[in-house]
Scaffold this motif. Structure first.
Motif, short mmCIF file in Angstrom:
data_model
loop_
_atom_site.label_atom_id
_atom_site.label_comp_id
_atom_site.label_asym_id
_atom_site.label_seq_id
_atom_site.Cartn_x
_atom_site.Cartn_y
_atom_site.Cartn_z
N LEU A 1 0.87 -0.92 -0.28
CA LEU A 1 -0.42 -0.13 -0.25
C LEU A 1 1.06 1.13 -0.12
CD1 LEU A 1 -2.64 -0.78 2.67
CD2 LEU A 1 -2.42 -0.90 0.81
N GLU A 2 0.04 2.53 -1.01
CA GLU A 2 1.37 3.62 -0.81
C GLU A 2 0.35 4.52 0.59
OE1 GLU A 2 2.91 4.64 -2.91
OE2 GLU A 2 3.13 3.58 -4.44
N ASP A 3 -0.77 4.04 1.02
CA ASP A 3 -0.76 5.09 2.28
C ASP A 3 -1.40 3.99 3.65
OD1 ASP A 3 -1.98 6.63 4.11
OD2 ASP A 3 -3.19 7.82 2.74
N PRO A 4 -0.35 3.19 3.93
CA PRO A 4 -1.04 1.84 5.01
C PRO A 4 -1.16 2.59 5.91
CG PRO A 4 1.48 2.45 4.87
CD PRO A 4 0.81 3.11 3.79
N GLY A 5 -1.41 3.53 6.34
CA GLY A 5 -1.73 4.34 7.33
C GLY A 5 -3.30 4.57 7.38
N ALA A 6 -3.77 5.03 6.16
CA ALA A 6 -5.27 5.30 5.77
C ALA A 6 -5.91 3.98 6.10
CB ALA A 6 -4.96 5.98 4.75
N ALA A 7 -5.19 2.79 5.58
CA ALA A 7 -6.08 1.74 5.42
C ALA A 7 -6.09 1.50 6.82
CB ALA A 7 -4.95 0.36 5.31
N LEU A 8 -5.22 1.50 8.03
CA LEU A 8 -5.49 0.86 9.72
C LEU A 8 -6.85 2.05 10.20
CD1 LEU A 8 -1.77 0.49 10.64
CD2 LEU A 8 -2.41 -1.25 10.19
N ASP A 9 -6.15 3.36 9.93
CA ASP A 9 -7.88 3.79 10.28
C ASP A 9 -8.91 2.80 10.03
OD1 ASP A 9 -5.30 5.74 11.56
OD2 ASP A 9 -5.60 7.48 9.95
N PRO B 1 -17.11 -2.58 19.12
CA PRO B 1 -16.14 -2.36 20.58
C PRO B 1 -15.55 -3.97 21.03
CG PRO B 1 -18.00 -1.04 20.06
CD PRO B 1 -18.11 -1.62 19.35
N GLY B 2 -14.37 -3.62 21.20
CA GLY B 2 -14.10 -4.76 21.40
C GLY B 2 -13.07 -5.34 20.66
N GLY B 3 -13.12 -5.02 19.25
CA GLY B 3 -12.69 -5.81 17.88
C GLY B 3 -11.06 -5.90 18.13
N VAL B 4 -10.91 -6.83 16.34
CA VAL B 4 -9.32 -6.53 16.83
C VAL B 4 -9.26 -6.91 15.73
CG1 VAL B 4 -9.37 -9.23 17.51
CG2 VAL B 4 -6.77 -8.27 17.33
N ALA B 5 -8.38 -6.09 15.36
CA ALA B 5 -7.11 -6.05 13.24
C ALA B 5 -5.86 -6.97 13.74
CB ALA B 5 -6.82 -4.86 12.97
N PHE C 1 -4.02 1.91 16.05
CA PHE C 1 -4.41 1.56 17.54
C PHE C 1 -3.47 2.20 18.67
CE2 PHE C 1 -5.69 -0.49 13.35
CZ PHE C 1 -6.64 -1.30 13.73
N GLU C 2 -4.74 1.59 19.62
CA GLU C 2 -3.70 2.50 20.93
C GLU C 2 -3.24 1.17 21.65
OE1 GLU C 2 -6.85 3.00 23.69
OE2 GLU C 2 -7.36 4.64 23.16
N SER C 3 -3.06 -0.34 20.68
CA SER C 3 -2.48 -1.73 21.97
C SER C 3 -1.87 -2.51 20.38
CB SER C 3 -3.72 -2.76 22.26
OG SER C 3 -2.87 -3.75 22.40
N PHE D 1 5.93 -10.07 10.55
CA PHE D 1 5.97 -10.39 11.84
C PHE D 1 3.92 -10.04 11.79
CE2 PHE D 1 8.87 -7.14 11.02
CZ PHE D 1 10.28 -7.60 11.07
N LEU D 2 3.31 -10.29 13.04
CA LEU D 2 2.00 -10.35 13.10
C LEU D 2 1.85 -9.30 13.83
CD1 LEU D 2 -1.06 -11.55 12.28
CD2 LEU D 2 -0.74 -13.16 14.24
N ALA D 3 0.72 -8.53 14.66
CA ALA D 3 0.74 -7.21 14.87
C ALA D 3 -1.21 -7.05 15.24
CB ALA D 3 0.39 -5.63 13.81
N ILE D 4 -0.99 -7.43 16.02
CA ILE D 4 -2.15 -8.13 16.89
C ILE D 4 -2.54 -6.09 17.57
CG2 ILE D 4 -3.99 -8.81 18.64
CD1 ILE D 4 -0.50 -10.54 17.72
N LEU D 5 -4.14 -6.01 17.64
CA LEU D 5 -3.90 -4.69 16.65
C LEU D 5 -5.67 -4.15 17.97
CD1 LEU D 5 -2.79 -3.22 13.95
CD2 LEU D 5 -1.59 -3.68 15.84
N ARG D 6 -5.41 -3.52 19.15
CA ARG D 6 -6.83 -3.21 19.37
C ARG D 6 -6.95 -1.35 20.09
NH1 ARG D 6 -5.39 -7.80 21.73
NH2 ARG D 6 -7.12 -9.77 21.34
#
Length: 254
Positions: free
Chosen positions: A125-133, A141-145, A185-187, A249-254
């Motif tokens: 991706l050219e803009d990975p931050g936008a995808a994560l947002d 609520p309580g979901g995870v990526a 993500f906070e976590s 790497f695998l990121a678990i994001l909350r």
């Protein structure tokens, strides 16, 4: 020019159009590609165990095998991909209850869910931050990526900024990937994917000079024609620590 038969899926169910390797995505049912397929499948299976009873979206699902694995545990798994050939293949191949496929862009898919899976794609991706947002906004609520990406230190030649994969815009070190994820993500929990079992033994053999030996004995093709298709997802392991040596790497994001 058509892809060589050795790089096209074999033995597909009746009515399922086989896909060929382009370098953009991995595929099952291609013996020469089995290492990469199993490396990705190991992560899908790990994630699936943590998605029991959830509504999961598999972004950039490609061939669809990962969506089908997620559906073994999830209440519903939706595979999203914009490529028309991949979408049609997945739609007619994976038809078990709880699986569906949507042809859409990662940037525009907008159904809320409990979990998002985005494996080996953020480096495209050219803009990975936008995808994560966007992922954060879709999660209930309580979901995870769950987001994975290759480690540039083990994928690219020593000292190179990235590998020669033309589909990759940027490849990450562990700290860079963590920083990218933490902006949305906070976590952020980061795990690494490593060789295990047969592949770990193979790594030790390489350090002891196996490459020279099989070449001298003239058994290179015979050995790897057997070894590569024999690799399974259990020949990979996910764990924290030692991330500079991780394959992915695998990121678990909350």
């Amino acid at each position: 020019m058509a892809a060589p038969a050795t790089y096209t899926q074999q033995d597909q169910p009746a009515g399922v159009p086989p896909l060929s390797l382009t370098g953009e995505r991995t595929l099952p049912d291609v013996p020469a590609e089995n290492y990469w397929f199993r490396r990705h499948l190991a992560v899908y299976r790990w994630v699936a165990e943590r998605c029991r009873g959830l509504r999961v979206v598999d972004m950039a699902c490609g061939e669809g095998y990962g969506t089908a694995v997620l559906a073994e545990r999830a209440a519903e798994a939706t595979g999203v991909d914009a490529n028309p050939d991949a979408h049609e293949h997945a739609r007619v191949k994976y038809t078990r209850p709880g699986v569906r496929f949507v042809r859409d862009l990662v940037e525009t898919y907008d159904e809320p869910c409990d979990a998002i899976v985005f494996l080996q794609t953020i480096e495209h991706l050219e803009d990975p931050g936008a995808a994560l947002d966007r992922f954060r906004s879709l999660l209930r609520p309580g979901g995870v990526a769950y987001v994975s990406t290759p480690n540039v230190l083990t994928l690219a030649p020593p000292g190179a900024v990235k590998s020669d994969n033309p589909w990759h815009v940027r490849e990450y070190r562990a700290g860079e990937f963590r920083e990218l994820c933490a902006a949305s993500f906070e976590s952020v929990e980061l795990l690494g994917v490593f060789h295990a079992r047969k592949l770990l033994l193979h790594d030790w053999a390489l350090r002891l000079g196996w490459d020279d030996l099989h070449a001298r004995l003239g058994i290179t093709n015979r050995f790897y024609d057997w070894f590569t298709p024999a690799i399974s997802e259990t020949d990979f392991a996910l764990r924290p620590g030692g991330l500079d040596r991780a394959l992915d790497f695998l990121a678990i994001l909350r």
